[in-house]
Motif scaffolding. Structure first.
Motif, short mmCIF file in Angstrom:
data_model
loop_
_atom_site.label_atom_id
_atom_site.label_comp_id
_atom_site.label_asym_id
_atom_site.label_seq_id
_atom_site.Cartn_x
_atom_site.Cartn_y
_atom_site.Cartn_z
N SER B 2 0.75 -1.29 0.06
CA SER B 2 0.08 0.00 -0.10
C SER B 2 0.98 1.23 0.06
CB SER B 2 -0.79 0.17 1.24
OG SER B 2 -0.21 0.24 2.29
N ALA B 3 0.19 2.28 -0.41
CA ALA B 3 1.01 3.69 -0.58
C ALA B 3 1.53 4.35 0.58
CB ALA B 3 0.35 4.67 -1.40
N ASP B 150 4.79 2.20 -6.20
CA ASP B 150 3.79 1.93 -5.32
C ASP B 150 2.95 3.07 -4.50
OD1 ASP B 150 4.62 -0.75 -5.34
OD2 ASP B 150 5.96 -0.67 -3.85
N GLN B 151 3.30 4.26 -4.85
CA GLN B 151 2.57 5.40 -4.35
C GLN B 151 1.49 5.88 -5.07
OE1 GLN B 151 4.22 5.65 -1.52
NE2 GLN B 151 5.90 4.13 -2.11
N ASP B 152 0.79 6.71 -4.34
CA ASP B 152 -0.34 7.40 -5.17
C ASP B 152 0.15 8.49 -6.02
OD1 ASP B 152 -2.23 5.78 -4.00
OD2 ASP B 152 -3.02 7.00 -2.48
N GLU B 179 0.92 3.14 -11.60
CA GLU B 179 -0.47 2.65 -11.82
C GLU B 179 -1.40 3.19 -10.91
OE1 GLU B 179 0.09 -1.78 -11.46
OE2 GLU B 179 1.33 -1.88 -13.61
N ASN B 180 -1.00 3.43 -9.84
CA ASN B 180 -2.04 4.37 -9.16
C ASN B 180 -2.22 5.85 -9.31
OD1 ASN B 180 -2.12 1.70 -7.51
ND2 ASN B 180 -0.30 2.57 -6.35
N THR B 182 -3.48 9.46 -11.05
CA THR B 182 -4.64 10.34 -11.16
C THR B 182 -4.13 11.56 -12.01
OG1 THR B 182 -5.63 9.96 -8.96
CG2 THR B 182 -6.68 11.71 -10.08
N LYS B 448 -7.81 11.96 -0.41
CA LYS B 448 -8.02 11.01 1.07
C LYS B 448 -8.92 11.60 1.99
CE LYS B 448 -5.03 7.98 -0.80
NZ LYS B 448 -5.38 6.53 -0.92
N ASP B 569 -11.26 6.61 -13.60
CA ASP B 569 -11.03 7.13 -12.59
C ASP B 569 -9.66 7.94 -12.48
OD1 ASP B 569 -12.87 5.54 -11.07
OD2 ASP B 569 -11.71 3.96 -11.06
#
Lengths: 217, 602
Positions: B2-3, B150-152, B179-180, B182, B448, B569
């Motif tokens: 998780s990030a 791995d981070q947002d 990949e995560n 926006t 978040k 998304d």
């Protein structure tokens, strides 16, 4: 004429001293004359005598000085044996070469010093000095954070407490051993390096190349 | 995994920047990440900015090593930028401008322009990927044990990027393992950064009814956006109501203009200036520009040009740039006082133009701004002949100059006076270099939590062009009807809008449709058919292509489909083809937004 032996200053101080001398020799005729006289008086430069990291806090005894001079001569002989490239791979010289390379790359510092400028008029020297000043200033500011040692205005009276830092403040004129605070006039505010940030060499970096030769195709 | 952090990435035309904020940390704030890069052939430094340049080394140069890759034969960053002057054929610059250039195939090996044969040229997408990859590597180096993938990630794009350019940016980011992801529009990021810098006091700096115009003048591009401050359930609501066109005009143009002045003076004095020296002059001109702009009492500033060879004294040249020249060239040339009715001048391009970037033809930022405000009249429910901003947020390196800011404030103030509106005020305290990256990371925190969020949605309405069924007449194009497929401001997570019209698509064969976008038609709803429109309202984009796989159907069959549009998304536009007679449940196909230039008809 004898040349007094001061403990060798650290690299950043030497860098600054070289810098300050460069402009004083260039623009201050009497200083240049005195420097020239000192230069003539020196029997020969001692390239092998590497400065110590920490300047000795107290004046060494005469016997120690002699010992050091002997060592220096031994070092010098060793350097000659090892050939001209010796000293280049030393960690401290690598820092110096790296800074020199930066000053050349960004401010053409080495070009300026390597050239004989006696025959050029002030306009040409001025145009080049601007290139050197602007580039070297930027190169230096980005890598070395420099602050004055004393914050007072030059030419104004200052009072020094008895425990003042003798490595950072030098007394001149009528100097006596004092146990109380001393009063004097600030002639030079001094400079201190607060932080140094030199580039990291990559693997295979050749330190002795200060600036690449350039061939246009 | 998780990030641990949210990372804002400003993938700029001339520079990239990175900012990071810890997740799950009390009072976390976004901070810049210093980026390790080659600054010379074999020296590394950490810098706040990574110049968006890519240099291809030569075999005899050997590797251009980084701590994490000793065999690398190309370099990204400051060293690449410097080599761009010395060996331009081996360096990629402005990849981002190519990425949004609709006139070229953006997945083909276009770059570097004019590359020698030994270089395997790469596409604008791959160049963007390599910048992101370097950022990712530098991040891992700065935060051992963490991986950027791995981070947002919040990656910024110009508000003016169309759907295809956004898709390509995402493609580059996915290739770099982000990949995560926006997307966020740069002017919105700049506003988030300003909000973060106010530490909660922004509520007293903004008023309901404010319209903030974000004026972003960077090294290579100029971008305008408008964001309205509204109210919903007793709290602020920010809505991005308008975006401008992508204008290739920026600080580099200004430096070049000054360099040409200096060059003319040197040529008049009998000196010769070669191409590399002109590049050197441009670099020196930037320093002179900043000094003269910062201090109006300074009469002249020298531009010094070092000799090419080691004989510095005697070979160095000097030309002075005067305050009057700054006034005439920069302030009057790029920021002239113009009437509110002024519009950017566009010259007719003479015949076939060389394949190149579509640089702005009018260098006046003020005329571009007048054009933007007039085009966006009526946005946010306003009335009048132009949009009336009440506040200005500056962004981009050029806008660091207080004098240039003042000129824009004055010009805009005069227009608002004439319109009977108050003069806009300036939102102070923005970081003009790192604001976009910091604002992007701040937005990641906002997503978040509960912070104030800017609503925006798609910056354009999109249309599919359908030829009317009329008898063919030689020499006359059949009339075309534009049908709205996605409305303006469609937001992420909203239900897909279905396009009521059925289209026939041949199975197994690519079928192309003309595709259009509009940044001003806010009221069009999906399915609306336009038979005529003003040329300035709707612009044609590269066509879309639908290929139905022949699964469960006969090749060559004509299948009736409907189009459905939604926002992913990530923040990109998704167009899908939904057959009206599906052969299995929830049958739909993604439609690629073409990124190839339309081939002229043979």
């Amino acid at each position: 004429m004898t040349v007094p032996q001061a403990p060798p200053p650290d690299f950043v101080t030497r860098l600054w001293f070289a810098w300050a001398c460069f402009f004083r020799v260039l623009f201050d005729g009497s200083f240049a004359g005195r420097a020239w006289a000192v230069r003539d008086a020196m029997p020969e430069l001692e390239p092998a005598r590497m400065p110590k990291q920490e300047p000795a806090p107290s004046k060494p005894k005469a016997s120690e000085t002699k010992q050091r001079e002997r060592e220096a001569r031994v070092d010098e002989a060793k350097v000659r044996e090892e050939g001209r490239t010796a000293g280049l791979n030393d960690g401290r010289s690598q820092g110096a070469l790296s800074m020199l390379s930066l000053l050349q790359t960004e401010g053409r510092f080495v070009d300026f010093l390597q050239q004989d400028i006696a025959s050029f008029d002030d306009q040409d020297v001025g145009a080049a000095a601007r290139v050197v000043h602007e580039g070297c200033r930027k190169a230096l500011r980005e890598r070395v954070e420099i602050v004055p040692i004393l914050a007072d205005k030059e030419g104004t009276p200052v009072t020094l407490e008895p425990d003042f830092d003798a490595h950072a403040i030098k007394l001149t004129g009528n100097v006596r051993a004092e146990s109380s605070a001393v009063k004097g006039t600030l002639r030079h505010k001094g400079w201190r390096a607060k932080a140094v940030k030199l580039p990291e060499p990559t693997k295979g970096h050749v330190h002795e190349v200060l600036y690449c030769a350039e061939v246009e195709l | 995994m998780s990030a641990r952090a949210v990372v804002g990435i400003d993938l700029g035309t001339t520079h990239c920047a990175l900012a990071r904020a810890e997740l799950d940390a009390e009072g976390a704030v976004a901070k810049k990440v210093e980026l390790l890069q080659l600054v010379g052939p074999s020296s590394l430094e950490r810098r706040d900015l990574l110049p968006s340049f890519l240099y291809f080394g030569t075999p005899n140069e050997g590797a251009l090593p980084l701590p994490w890759d000793e065999e690398r034969t190309f370099a990204v960053g400051e060293f690449a930028r410097a080599r761009g002057v010395e060996a331009p054929g081996r360096v990629i610059a402005s990849a981002k401008s190519w990425l949004c250039h609709p006139g070229v195939d953006r997945r083909s090996g276009l770059l570097p322009q004019g590359a020698p044969e030994d270089i395997e040229t790469i596409s604008p997408v791959e160049a963007s990927y390599r910048y992101l990859d370097h950022l990712s590597e530098a991040y891992a180096h700065a935060f051992p044990g963490e991986s950027l993938g791995d981070q947002d990630i919040v990656l910024t794009v110009p508000a003016s990027f169309d759907a295809a350019a956004r898709d390509l940016t995402v493609e580059a980011a996915l290739a770099a393992g982000l990949e995560n992801l926006t997307l966020l529009e740069e002017p919105q990021a700049a506003l988030y950064s300003w909000i973060a810098s106010r530490h909660g006091t922004f509520r007293s700096d903004l008023r309901v009814g404010d319209v903030i115009v974000v004026i972003d003048v960077g090294g290579g591009t100029t971008d305008f956006s408008a964001i309205a401050v509204g109210e919903a359930e007793g709290s602020f609501e920010l809505t991005r109501i308008a975006v401008g066109d992508h204008i290739l005009l920026g600080g580099d143009n200004m430096d070049l203009a000054l360099a040409h002045i200096a060059r003319q003076k040197l040529v008049a004095a009998g000196k010769e200036i070669d191409r590399m020296q002109l590049a050197g002059l441009t670099y020196a001109a930037r320093t002179a520009k900043e000094r003269l702009l910062a201090d109006p009492s300074l009469a002249t500033a020298p531009i010094a040009l070092a000799a090419r060879g080691s004989q510095l004294v005697g070979g160095s040249l000097r030309a002075d740039v005067t305050q009057e020249e700054i006034e005439r060239t920069l302030i009057e040339g790029f920021f002239p006082v113009v009437a509110k009715s002024a519009r950017p001048v566009s010259r007719a391009r003479a015949g076939l133009t060389q394949l190149g970037l579509p640089y702005a033809q009018d260098p006046a930022v003020t005329r571009q701004l007048a054009g933007f405000l007039a085009r966006q009249a009526g946005a946010g429910g306003q009335t009048g002949s132009m949009l009336h901003p009440t506040a200005i947020l500056f962004n981009g390196g050029v806008m660091k100059s207080a004098r240039l800011q003042k000129r824009l404030v004055d010009v805009l103030g005069t227009w608002m006076d004439e319109e009977g509106h108050p003069k806009p005020r300036v939102l102070e305290g923005a970081d003009l270099d790192l604001g976009v990256a910091i604002g992007a990371a701040h937005y990641g925190l906002v997503r978040k939590g509960k912070g104030l969020r800017i609503r925006g949605g798609t910056a354009r309405a999109y249309y599919v062009g359908i030829e009317s069924a009329v008898p063919a007449v030689p020499g006359i194009e059949p009339p075309i009807v534009a049908m709205c497929v996605a409305p303006f401001g469609m937001e992420e997570g909203s239900a897909p809008t279905e396009f009521p019209e059925e289209l026939g698509v041949v199975v197994g064969e690519p079928v192309r449709f003309r595709f259009f976008g509009s940044s001003v038609r806010r009221e069009d709803t999906p399915g609306l058919q336009l038979e005529s429109w003003k040329e300035s309202e709707i612009e044609e984009l590269p066509p879309i292509e639908i290929t139905l796989p022949a699964v469960g159907r006969q090749e060559g069959d004509v299948v009736p489909i409907k189009l459905a549009a939604s926002v992913t998304d990530v923040g990109t536009l998704l167009l899908e083809a939904v057959p009206t007679e599906p052969v299995k449940d929830d049958e739909r196909w993604k439609i690629e937004l073409s990124v190839r230039a339309e081939q002229p008809a043979e």
